[in-house]
Each structure stands twice: as structure tokens, then as C-alpha cells.
Scaffold this active site. Sequence first.
Site, PDB file in Angstrom:
ATOM      1  N   ASP A   1       3.476  21.414   4.305  1.00 25.69           N
ATOM      2  CA  ASP A   1       2.060  21.540   4.646  1.00 25.69           C
ATOM      3  C   ASP A   1       1.868  21.187   6.123  1.00 25.69           C
ATOM      4  OD1 ASP A   1      -0.781  21.401   2.746  1.00 25.69           O
ATOM      5  OD2 ASP A   1      -0.883  20.847   4.861  1.00 25.69           O
TER       6      ASP A   1
ATOM      7  N   ASN B   1      -5.492  22.635  -6.518  1.00 19.83           N
ATOM      8  CA  ASN B   1      -6.937  22.663  -6.281  1.00 19.83           C
ATOM      9  C   ASN B   1      -7.442  24.034  -6.720  1.00 19.83           C
ATOM     10  OD1 ASN B   1      -7.016  20.059  -5.141  1.00 19.83           O
ATOM     11  ND2 ASN B   1      -6.382  20.873  -3.147  1.00 19.83           N
TER      12      ASN B   1
ATOM     13  N   GLN C   1     -10.056  23.802  -2.886  1.00 17.11           N
ATOM     14  CA  GLN C   1      -9.183  24.931  -2.535  1.00 17.11           C
ATOM     15  C   GLN C   1      -9.713  25.618  -1.280  1.00 17.11           C
ATOM     16  OE1 GLN C   1      -8.538  27.923  -5.596  1.00 17.11           O
ATOM     17  NE2 GLN C   1      -6.867  28.857  -4.425  1.00 17.11           N
TER      18      GLN C   1
ATOM     19  N   VAL D   1      -7.279  27.792   0.592  1.00 18.51           N
ATOM     20  CA  VAL D   1      -6.465  29.006   0.731  1.00 18.51           C
ATOM     21  C   VAL D   1      -6.395  29.663  -0.640  1.00 18.51           C
ATOM     22  CG1 VAL D   1      -4.241  29.992   1.362  1.00 18.51           C
ATOM     23  CG2 VAL D   1      -5.116  28.005   2.623  1.00 18.51           C
TER      24      VAL D   1
ATOM     25  N   HIS E   1      -1.246  27.878  -5.159  1.00 16.51           N
ATOM     26  CA  HIS E   1      -0.193  27.014  -4.614  1.00 16.51           C
ATOM     27  C   HIS E   1      -0.212  25.668  -5.311  1.00 16.51           C
ATOM     28  CE1 HIS E   1      -3.848  26.637  -2.179  1.00 16.51           C
ATOM     29  NE2 HIS E   1      -3.540  25.378  -1.983  1.00 16.51           N
TER      30      HIS E   1
ATOM     31  N   HIS F   1       0.611  21.785  -4.632  1.00 11.21           N
ATOM     32  CA  HIS F   1       0.936  20.741  -3.654  1.00 11.21           C
ATOM     33  C   HIS F   1       1.964  19.819  -4.310  1.00 11.21           C
ATOM     34  CE1 HIS F   1      -2.633  21.259  -0.894  1.00 11.21           C
ATOM     35  NE2 HIS F   1      -3.132  21.823  -1.985  1.00 11.21           N
TER      36      HIS F   1
HETATM   37  P1  AMP Z   1      -5.883  23.838  -0.598  1.00 11.38           P
HETATM   38  O1  AMP Z   1      -6.930  23.044   0.139  1.00 11.38           O
HETATM   39  O2  AMP Z   1      -5.513  23.277  -1.929  1.00 11.38           O
HETATM   40  O3  AMP Z   1      -6.249  25.308  -0.664  1.00 11.38           O
HETATM   41  O4  AMP Z   1      -4.558  23.706   0.251  1.00 11.38           O
HETATM   42  C1  AMP Z   1      -4.287  24.486   1.366  1.00 11.38           C
HETATM   43  C2  AMP Z   1      -3.279  23.741   2.179  1.00 11.38           C
HETATM   44  O5  AMP Z   1      -2.681  24.652   3.074  1.00 11.38           O
HETATM   45  C3  AMP Z   1      -3.850  22.590   3.018  1.00 11.38           C
HETATM   46  O6  AMP Z   1      -3.231  21.377   2.636  1.00 11.38           O
HETATM   47  C4  AMP Z   1      -3.496  23.001   4.446  1.00 11.38           C
HETATM   48  O7  AMP Z   1      -3.145  21.905   5.244  1.00 11.38           O
HETATM   49  C5  AMP Z   1      -2.337  23.956   4.233  1.00 11.38           C
HETATM   50  N1  AMP Z   1      -2.127  24.944   5.265  1.00 11.38           N
HETATM   51  C6  AMP Z   1      -3.048  25.742   5.844  1.00 11.38           C
HETATM   52  N2  AMP Z   1      -2.476  26.546   6.746  1.00 11.38           N
HETATM   53  C7  AMP Z   1      -1.143  26.257   6.724  1.00 11.38           C
HETATM   54  C8  AMP Z   1      -0.016  26.737   7.446  1.00 11.38           C
HETATM   55  N3  AMP Z   1      -0.114  27.709   8.364  1.00 11.38           N
HETATM   56  N4  AMP Z   1       1.202  26.207   7.178  1.00 11.38           N
HETATM   57  C9  AMP Z   1       1.334  25.227   6.263  1.00 11.38           C
HETATM   58  N5  AMP Z   1       0.297  24.731   5.542  1.00 11.38           N
HETATM   59  C10 AMP Z   1      -0.930  25.236   5.784  1.00 11.38           C
END
Ligand code: AMP
Length: 112
Positions: free
Chosen positions: A30, A85, A92, A94, A98, A100
Site C-alpha cells: 500500500d 472495505n 472503500q 478504490v 482488494h 488489505h
Molecule cells: P480502500 O480505501 O479500502 O479502497 O483502499 C485503497 C487503498 O489503496 C488505500 O489504502 C490506498 O492507500 C491504496 N492505494 C491507492 N493508490 C495506490 C497505489 N498507486 N499504490 C498502492 N496503493 C495505493
Amino acid sequence: MAKTIFEKIIDREIAADVVYEDDLCLAFRDINPQAPVHVLLVPKKPLAKLADAQEIDQSLLGHLMLIAPKVAEGQGLEDFRLVVNHGAGAGQTVFHLHLHIFGGRELSWPPG
Ligand code: AMP
């Protein structure tokens, strides 16, 4: 539909610190770690969230659950937490499914 940032990482259009890959999934660190080890495990299939998975995705979801402890072990973790999430109200950001994988410090319960 525009690609999410995770699809771009899977397609190697954006760099990431990849720690595991197979035909079905990719794991990478992350970018904003919340623990000493914070890895994201993503299916290569672009499911926006868990509720979008169908019967046909059963083995893919099982695969992720089998691979998560292997990824954690590869990071030196015996104890770890998996978090999904689900939806903006749950954090969430993204919309590509996924998991974590957190560890490397004491993790309190319940989470915030
Ligand atoms: P969520 O909030 O559960 O959707 O998690 C998305 C995660 O993606 C967050 O913890 C971000 O820090 C991570 N994230 C966003 N962009 C990137 C990236 N380019 N490379 C690695 N992690 C990322």
C-alpha cells in the site's frame, strides 16, 4: 469504463511494489501504509466490490483467501489482519476488490 488505479497496476501502466503474483491475483505494498506491513491483494478480474462477485467467482474468492496467508508469511507475519472495505461508507476508495493485509504491530479491536 475507465480503468481503476489497481487495473493500471495489474496492467503495469503504473508502478507498484509487487510482492506476489500469479495468474489470478497480484499483491503489492500500500502506498500509504497503516502498519509496518500493509499489502493489498487484488484479483486480476475487475470486480468493483465483493457484492459484485457471482457464483462463477467462488473459486477466485477462495483463491484469495488461500493466498492471503501465504503473502503474509512471505512478509514475515504470523499474526495479521485481513480487511475488505465494502462501499464508500465503509472506507472503500478504490472500486476494484482488494484485501488489505496488515501486520507487524499490535492491532487493536474493534477497528475504527
Ligand atoms: P480502500 O480505501 O479500502 O479502497 O483502499 C485503497 C487503498 O489503496 C488505500 O489504502 C490506498 O492507500 C491504496 N492505494 C491507492 N493508490 C495506490 C497505489 N498507486 N499504490 C498502492 N496503493 C495505493
